[in-house]
Structure formats: C-alpha cells, structure tokens
Design a protein around this motif. Sequence first.
Motif, PDB file in Angstrom:
ATOM      1  N   SER A 136      55.809   7.785   9.492  1.00 57.76           N
ATOM      2  CA  SER A 136      55.642   6.551  10.262  1.00 57.76           C
ATOM      3  C   SER A 136      56.789   6.313  11.232  1.00 57.76           C
ATOM      4  N   ASN A 137      57.996   6.791  10.920  1.00 60.75           N
ATOM      5  CA  ASN A 137      59.129   6.592  11.827  1.00 60.75           C
ATOM      6  C   ASN A 137      58.950   7.346  13.134  1.00 60.75           C
ATOM      7  N   ALA A 138      58.098   8.370  13.137  1.00 59.34           N
ATOM      8  CA  ALA A 138      57.765   9.096  14.365  1.00 59.34           C
ATOM      9  C   ALA A 138      56.517   8.530  15.030  1.00 59.34           C
ATOM     10  N   GLN A 139      55.902   7.520  14.406  1.00 57.18           N
ATOM     11  CA  GLN A 139      54.650   6.914  14.861  1.00 57.18           C
ATOM     12  C   GLN A 139      53.560   7.976  15.034  1.00 57.18           C
ATOM     13  N   THR A 140      53.482   8.855  14.037  1.00 53.89           N
ATOM     14  CA  THR A 140      52.460   9.903  14.023  1.00 53.89           C
ATOM     15  C   THR A 140      51.840   9.985  12.636  1.00 53.89           C
ATOM     16  N   VAL A 141      50.648  10.580  12.591  1.00 58.60           N
ATOM     17  CA  VAL A 141      50.040  11.040  11.346  1.00 58.60           C
ATOM     18  C   VAL A 141      49.820  12.536  11.520  1.00 58.60           C
ATOM     19  N   GLU A 142      50.496  13.347  10.690  1.00 56.08           N
ATOM     20  CA  GLU A 142      50.540  14.791  10.887  1.00 56.08           C
ATOM     21  C   GLU A 142      49.895  15.518   9.710  1.00 56.08           C
ATOM     22  N   LEU A 143      49.165  16.612  10.035  1.00 56.92           N
ATOM     23  CA  LEU A 143      48.491  17.427   9.035  1.00 56.92           C
ATOM     24  C   LEU A 143      49.211  18.764   8.905  1.00 56.92           C
ATOM     25  N   TYR A 144      49.588  19.118   7.654  1.00 56.72           N
ATOM     26  CA  TYR A 144      50.276  20.371   7.376  1.00 56.72           C
ATOM     27  C   TYR A 144      49.404  21.263   6.498  1.00 56.72           C
ATOM     28  N   ARG A 145      49.506  22.582   6.736  1.00 56.69           N
ATOM     29  CA  ARG A 145      48.755  23.569   5.969  1.00 56.69           C
ATOM     30  C   ARG A 145      49.724  24.433   5.171  1.00 56.69           C
ATOM     31  N   ALA A 146      49.351  24.725   3.925  1.00 61.88           N
ATOM     32  CA  ALA A 146      50.200  25.572   3.086  1.00 61.88           C
ATOM     33  C   ALA A 146      50.119  27.009   3.565  1.00 61.88           C
ATOM     34  N   VAL A 147      51.274  27.584   3.889  1.00 60.58           N
ATOM     35  CA  VAL A 147      51.359  28.993   4.269  1.00 60.58           C
ATOM     36  C   VAL A 147      51.614  29.838   3.028  1.00 60.58           C
ATOM     37  N   ARG A 148      52.512  29.365   2.165  1.00 63.88           N
ATOM     38  CA  ARG A 148      52.822  30.005   0.880  1.00 63.88           C
ATOM     39  C   ARG A 148      52.976  28.878  -0.136  1.00 63.88           C
ATOM     40  N   PHE A 149      51.848  28.517  -0.743  1.00 66.27           N
ATOM     41  CA  PHE A 149      51.825  27.353  -1.621  1.00 66.27           C
ATOM     42  C   PHE A 149      52.693  27.606  -2.844  1.00 66.27           C
ATOM     43  N   PRO A 150      53.480  26.593  -3.289  1.00 67.28           N
ATOM     44  CA  PRO A 150      53.690  25.266  -2.660  1.00 67.28           C
ATOM     45  C   PRO A 150      54.944  25.198  -1.810  1.00 67.28           C
ATOM     46  N   TYR A 154      55.494   9.963   0.637  1.00 68.08           N
ATOM     47  CA  TYR A 154      54.066   9.917   0.319  1.00 68.08           C
ATOM     48  C   TYR A 154      53.359  11.246   0.637  1.00 68.08           C
ATOM     49  N   PRO A 155      53.719  12.326  -0.100  1.00 71.13           N
ATOM     50  CA  PRO A 155      53.155  13.651   0.189  1.00 71.13           C
ATOM     51  C   PRO A 155      51.736  13.798  -0.350  1.00 71.13           C
ATOM     52  N   CYS A 156      50.760  13.348   0.390  1.00 68.30           N
ATOM     53  CA  CYS A 156      49.364  13.368  -0.040  1.00 68.30           C
ATOM     54  C   CYS A 156      48.820  14.791   0.121  1.00 68.30           C
ATOM     55  N   VAL A 157      48.650  15.491  -0.987  1.00 70.86           N
ATOM     56  CA  VAL A 157      48.220  16.889  -0.996  1.00 70.86           C
ATOM     57  C   VAL A 157      46.768  16.950  -1.431  1.00 70.86           C
ATOM     58  N   LEU A 158      45.974  17.801  -0.761  1.00 69.07           N
ATOM     59  CA  LEU A 158      44.558  17.926  -1.071  1.00 69.07           C
ATOM     60  C   LEU A 158      44.060  19.291  -0.640  1.00 69.07           C
ATOM     61  N   GLU A 159      42.844  19.631  -1.060  1.00 64.80           N
ATOM     62  CA  GLU A 159      42.238  20.911  -0.729  1.00 64.80           C
ATOM     63  C   GLU A 159      40.975  20.682   0.072  1.00 64.80           C
ATOM     64  N   ASP A 160      40.763  21.528   1.094  1.00 66.19           N
ATOM     65  CA  ASP A 160      39.555  21.438   1.916  1.00 66.19           C
ATOM     66  C   ASP A 160      39.349  22.762   2.637  1.00 66.19           C
ATOM     67  N   SER A 161      38.098  23.194   2.712  1.00 65.17           N
ATOM     68  CA  SER A 161      37.731  24.414   3.436  1.00 65.17           C
ATOM     69  C   SER A 161      38.518  25.623   2.952  1.00 65.17           C
ATOM     70  N   GLY A 162      38.778  25.686   1.641  1.00 64.84           N
ATOM     71  CA  GLY A 162      39.449  26.838   1.070  1.00 64.84           C
ATOM     72  C   GLY A 162      40.940  26.890   1.304  1.00 64.84           C
ATOM     73  N   GLU A 163      41.540  25.834   1.869  1.00 65.50           N
ATOM     74  CA  GLU A 163      42.979  25.803   2.104  1.00 65.50           C
ATOM     75  C   GLU A 163      43.565  24.513   1.540  1.00 65.50           C
ATOM     76  N   ILE A 164      44.886  24.519   1.384  1.00 65.53           N
ATOM     77  CA  ILE A 164      45.583  23.362   0.841  1.00 65.53           C
ATOM     78  C   ILE A 164      46.341  22.674   1.962  1.00 65.53           C
ATOM     79  N   TRP A 165      46.234  21.355   2.001  1.00 69.97           N
ATOM     80  CA  TRP A 165      46.772  20.569   3.104  1.00 69.97           C
ATOM     81  C   TRP A 165      47.672  19.456   2.566  1.00 69.97           C
ATOM     82  N   MET A 166      48.529  18.961   3.433  1.00 68.86           N
ATOM     83  CA  MET A 166      49.359  17.816   3.096  1.00 68.86           C
ATOM     84  C   MET A 166      49.456  16.891   4.305  1.00 68.86           C
ATOM     85  N   ILE A 167      49.332  15.593   4.025  1.00 73.71           N
ATOM     86  CA  ILE A 167      49.603  14.578   5.042  1.00 73.71           C
ATOM     87  C   ILE A 167      50.757  13.726   4.512  1.00 73.71           C
TER      88      ILE A 167
END
Length: 487
Positions: free
Chosen positions: A315-329, A298-311
């Motif tokens: 769930s297997n780690a019991q976390t919700v993690e936010l990733y930022r594109a360094v060299r999109f994509p 479920y690679p939910c990709v979106l844009e905010d504040s001039g950068e591209i993010w993915m959540i």
Amino acid sequence: MRIEIRLSASMYRRWHEDLVDRLRQLPDSEVVVRFVDDQPTRAYRRLASVLRLERWLHGLEPGGLGRGNLLPAPATTAGKADIVLDLTAAPEPGHWTVHYDGRPGEEAAVDALRAGRQPVVTVVDGAGEVRAQGRPGSEQPGLLATALADISAGVATLLVGAVAGKPFAAAVIGDPPDGTPRPFAVIAGRRVVGAAVRLAYRIGFRAPHWRVGWRFVEGPDVLTLGRLPDTGWQDLPDDGYHFYADPFPFEHEGETYLFVEDFDHRLDKAVISAVAWDDHGPRGVPQTVLSHAVHLSYPCVLEDSGEIWMIPETSNAQTVELYRAVRFPWEWERHSVLLEGVEASDVTPFRHDGRWWLTAAVGFGGSLSDSLCLWSAPELWGPWTPHAHNPVLVDIASARPAGHVQVRDGRLLRPVQDCRAGYGAAMGVAEITRLDDDGFEQQVIAQLGPGESWAGSRLHTLNTAGGIETIDGSRLSPRFRRARTQG
C-alpha cells in the motif's frame, strides 16, 4: 443537480472542503456553500482546547479539522437547490442531515467519542428517509484529534455515496452502548498522563510488537466454530528485534509452509519471510523470501492455473502487485501490477461464481480500516474492474479483511477486523450473502477477541491450511533485553 451545503460559521472544517470537491466531481453537479452565522458554544471552545493539546503532545497536524477557506455563495446566486445538505447543529426541516447516534451536528460525534464509542452515522434526506448508514471510525479512537478527523472523512464518503444514489452494505449497527461523555477537563488530564505513559513505553519497549499463534487443527477450525478453541495456541518464537505478523499457512506437495510479515525494529520496515513446518511445528526460523522498496505485509498466498502466487500488501507504493513462485517457497518474481494509484490494505483474492474477486480496505482521506472496496476479473492477473458502488461498506467493525475467504457448508465466510477499540484490537467472521456487479451484502455471524483463549490485547488475522491454524496479536518486547538467538 444543484447541491447547497449549509455550514456553521463557527465549526467550519477543512473536511468540508474535501466534501465539496468530491461532490463537484459527480456528473452534472453544481455545488454552492452557505454559512449560518452563530457563536461558538462553550463545549466547542473546550473541544478546541483539547484538540490543540493533543496535537502538541503527539505532533499532529490539524488535517481535516483545520479551518477551511471556502467562500460562501453570493447572496444573489439564483436557482433552487435540488438537495440542501444541512451540516449545522440545528438543521431546518426538509433538508438532508447527518446524524451521529441519532443526533445532528459535530458535537454529537464528539459526545460519542467522549463516551468511548465510535458513532453510527446516518444520512437522512429531506423526507426523512435514510439514504446511507455506516460506522466510519479511526484506528486511534482514544485521540479526539485523530478520531474526529477520520470519522469526518468517512461522513464525506457516506454523503457523496448518498447523493449519488449508491447502495451501501448495511453495517452491523445495534443500539449505541451506554456511556456518559467524559468532561473535557478529565480528557485533557488523561491526555497528559497518557502521553507520559506512552513515552515511557516507547523508551522501555519496542512497539508495536506482534506475535503469531498457531495450533494443529484436525477438527473444526475457528471459522466453523465461530469462536476461539479452548485448546490454546503456541507462539512462533522471535528474537525480540523482529516481530512476525499476518500469518498465512500454505500446503504444497504434502509440505506446509508459513508465510509472515517479518518486521525488523532496527530498520523500521518489513519483508515477507517463510518457514517450513513439520509434525512438531516450525523447522527453524522464518527466512526472507520477498523484499521490496516499501514495507511489505499480509502475504496472501494461493494457487491458480497450476502455479503458486502471492499478493503481498504494497500500500505504501499505492499498488497491488502479483508475484509468482519461481522456486517455491524461497524465490518469487513479480508477474504484474494489478492496480495502481490506490492505497489498498490487506488485499484478499478469492473465486466466486466463476470469477475472481478482490477485497481490500481503502483510505478515502481518513481511516484505512473502515471502507471496503471490491474488484472483479476473469483471471487472477486481470484485467480488474472496480465495483460500481465502491466503497460497498463503511464500517470500522467489519470492513477490513483479516484472512482468506473460505467456504464452510456452502457459506462464503470472510474474517474481518474489528477496529472499534483500535487497530487490530479484535476480529469478526462475516458471511457474504450477496456478491455481484450491482451489490454486496454481508452479515457478521461471530465476534472474536483476546481473552482466556488468546492472551494479549489484540487479535488481528485468521487463516487455516496444511493442518495448522494461525492467528496473531501483540506482546511486550523490552528494548534492554539482549536479543535471543533463534534456531
């Protein structure tokens, strides 16, 4: 608040213990348990035999349906209960009760499952008022051992919320479908045959095997149409060893890319991959862009504040993690961990009324698809605050997210998974009609399923961006066919 729980001595389950523990965690609550002496009915003994058979055939643990170890309250226990939760098959007048399709008792839940449906559950107080209603369910409704355990866990969630005065969003209930409960002997016979068929299927095919469908879209998309188009879909090719699922297209600087869950059957694990798009379709084969110690999806990709993010889902780690594109994509870095200690599936962020919101399906000891939870934050990276009434909805047909939340003609629409017939079996489109700190409401306005417009047995995710619309479902992948070379 003093709560008394009345249980049938012959149908006492381990999930009742979980219910007691959760009720005791409510502020200023005191919980006592009393048993009603009875004898197991003939139907109950037959159910127990089928449950033992299913556990043996599928290697299942008793889980919430195992016998519990609670001790009843002493007969000398003083004090009148503020609430009596009567979970027996014949509750007394003036007690809080649980109804399955309008009938009390576990046998009513079993009858619904034997008739091929997941029951509507209603919590009614001593005055006859409905305190909570939902449709807890299971991703494996065809097995009584899993379905009944999952539904019971959902019942516990509804009961705890009802006692605490929590307002649940209304599930789309409708009238229970017609159906006659199948005899236990017939069910047992089908379980044996079904186990043999599934074994043959696992030997002959890689399973499950998902596929991604896509189409160029210039006019209305599925969210706007409220149905699948007649134009059909093209498949994203795979080599048979990999499957692709959870497609999220994204447009950046005039280029479109498709992000997918990329599952390798040989490793039994998935990464996130991406492929560039042009006027003819995918340019090559999806390439890995993000991996993790746990399964990703479920690679939910979106844009905010001039950068591209993915959540992505972690769930297997019991976390919700936010990733930022360094060299999109192709390159990403972990920016932050938004939530910890929560098994959140298909986390979907979106903005509404100047704030960020997260929707996700969260397991509470049962199904991972029937309970919707919300969080809100001033910024995408947080801090994230859980909704005061989590879970805000219990409904196997409309809780779990299935793609980006979008605005259409001023209406806030969210694709939802309909798992009444099993995980990923169908979808719906829900309009969010209320979303604030004190409540959540939605209305399902369309239901989508496989058929002439989308061949296969499942329909799972829906997204539109960059001139393409994507969905996913299932296909057969024979084990003994040589892998195809892609590209």
